[in-house]
Design an enzyme around this catalytic site. Structure first.
Site: not given
Length: 457
Positions: A39, A58, A108, A143, A283, A354
């Protein structure tokens, strides 16, 4: 300076250089991205391409080194674009002190008990708070459940910085909508939800995002509303896919091909087009839990969303159990069978592993004493070992398979004809070869003609 940026520049205050937006355009202030994954990195590059000076931060030194050397491990923008970008990549948090507009794009995930894992967003808030300067605007894209930005993140920013939110700095929320691996629905082409803690911050945030979002921005009335939009849009997709997965399990018992049913249903103008499948990723497989977590804190227990999650979370085991059944039907002893899984990432043509539900297939097979080989040309060998303890196998090295499970529709797999698949099997009669087509890549008639012992979701 492009025409639409010029229009934004002069939209308010007669073009006076007093707003943060104007100072970003003039390079008097910097924009920072915290979190450079699937993202954050595309957002950083997009702003840099529009002439904004961007600091990309990062904590992962290895990732920063790859970006600096012109390598894009996410494959979202490509090595050439990374090698040419003006983004200032850094793992030194003190560099954030030179930024006034900060976008938070850290992951998240959820814990094993399906409660929100806020450690990444809390840690990022602490880092930004330690380096926050007066006059800044911080926009969260991660999120979270409705209320998290204001109830969790802002207090951290205030505590770490010693500054007062609303007086010394302001906060907004703009949920990420990037679809990893999708080269059509990319950052610039997806309308962006924006929100701010007040009218002034909303105007700044909207104008800044309009620099890179060609599709435009959609302002909502509050940060909580923007947070809710994100978790609800993915919960809606999750529920619809769960319905199709439930249908697939029933149709399997009825000896009806689910994809043929869906093809017929989709001839109607108001059909939604969802299909059964494995629902993973960062997501759809995660966001509903953020929503139900907050709902339960308020005394409401989800009747639909959690049941949809239960159905979708069960599909990996269902696929594995079906493979076992087909192996037995083929006269195999599953524990002694060689099983090969094509695909590990959570979706096709994307290196992101992920929350991949292929791992659920592997774990279920492990319960039967089967240690499958896994082929995935998109996945990182290091990530596969680190996340799932899986050592990837090259497709060229696949031989003598008893059962092949095509779990992810990578282009490299879609071009394989059934005759190509046949070369991976043992030299046994065709009806002793098991092919599990999770993605429905092959036509039923072709599967029947192959002679394989087959099944497709």
């Amino acid at each position: 300076m492009e025409e639409y940026i010029q229009r934004l520049y002069h939209k308010m205050n007669g073009g006076k250089k007093m707003r943060l937006f104007n100072r970003l355009i003039d390079k008097e202030e910097n924009l920072a991205l915290v979190g450079l994954g699937y993202v954050g990195m595309p957002i950083a590059v997009a702003f840099a391409q529009k002439g904004i000076h961007v600091i990309g931060f990062d904590l992962n030194d290895e990732k920063i080194a790859l970006y600096k050397s012109g390598i894009d491990p996410t494959k979202e923008v490509g090595d050439e674009t990374i090698s040419q970008t003006s983004v200032e990549f850094t793992s030194n948090e003190k560099d954030l002190r030179r930024a006034k507009f900060i976008i938070m794009a850290v992951p998240t995930p959820v814990n094993t008990d399906h409660t929100p894992d806020l450690k990444p967003v809390i840690g990022a808030s602490e880092i930004v708070g330690r380096n926050l300067v007066p006059g800044s605007i911080i926009v969260y894209e991660s999120t979270v459940y409705p209320g998290c930005t204001e109830d969790v993140c802002i207090p951290i920013l205030e505590r770490e910085s010693g500054l007062k939110c609303g007086v010394d700095f302001k906060v907004g929320y703009s949920p990420e909508r990037i679809n990893p691996g999708d080269k059509v629905h990319c950052l610039e082409n997806i309308q962006k939800i924006v929100s701010g803690m007040d009218t002034e911050s909303l105007a700044e945030i909207q104008d800044v995002y309009n620099i890179v979002i060609k599709a435009g921005t959609y302002p909502v009335s509050s940060i909580r509303t923007a947070e809710a939009v994100k978790v609800v849009e993915n919960s809606q997709r999750d529920i619809n896919i769960a319905f199709m997965n439930e249908l697939a399990m029933v149709f399997d018992r009825m000896d009806i091909d689910t994809n043929e049913v869906v093809d017929g249903m989709n001839t109607k103008w108001n059909a939604l087009g969802f299909r059964p499948g494995l629902v993973g990723g960062h997501c759809i497989g995660v966001d509903p839990y953020y929503f139900t977590y907050e709902a339960e804190k308020l005394g409401y227990h989800s009747q639909i969303i959690l049941n949809g999650r239960i159905v979708n979370d069960s599909m990996g085991a269902y696929v594995a159990n079906t493979a076992i059944k087909k192996m037995i039907e083929a006269g195999q002893a599953p524990k002694k069978s060689k099983v090969v899984i094509f695909g590990l990432t959570f979706k096709e043509n994307c290196p992101d592993i992920r929350n991949s539900k292929v791992d659920d297939i592997i774990k279920q097979l492990n319960k039967y004493g089967i240690d499958p080989s896994v082929v995935d040309p998109w996945a990182s060998e290091r990530d596969a070992i680190h996340e799932y303890g899986v050592r990837l196998t090259d497709m060229e090295d696949v031989v003598d398979a008893d059962c092949i499970i095509v779990a992810v529709a990578h282009n490299e797999f879609k071009v394989l004809r059934l005759s190509d698949i046949n070369k991976f099997f043992k030299m046994v009669p065709d009806d002793e070869k098991v092919l599990i087509d999770v993605k429905g890549l092959y036509r039923v008639d072709d599967l029947k003609d192959s002679g394989f012992r087959w099944w497709r979701l």
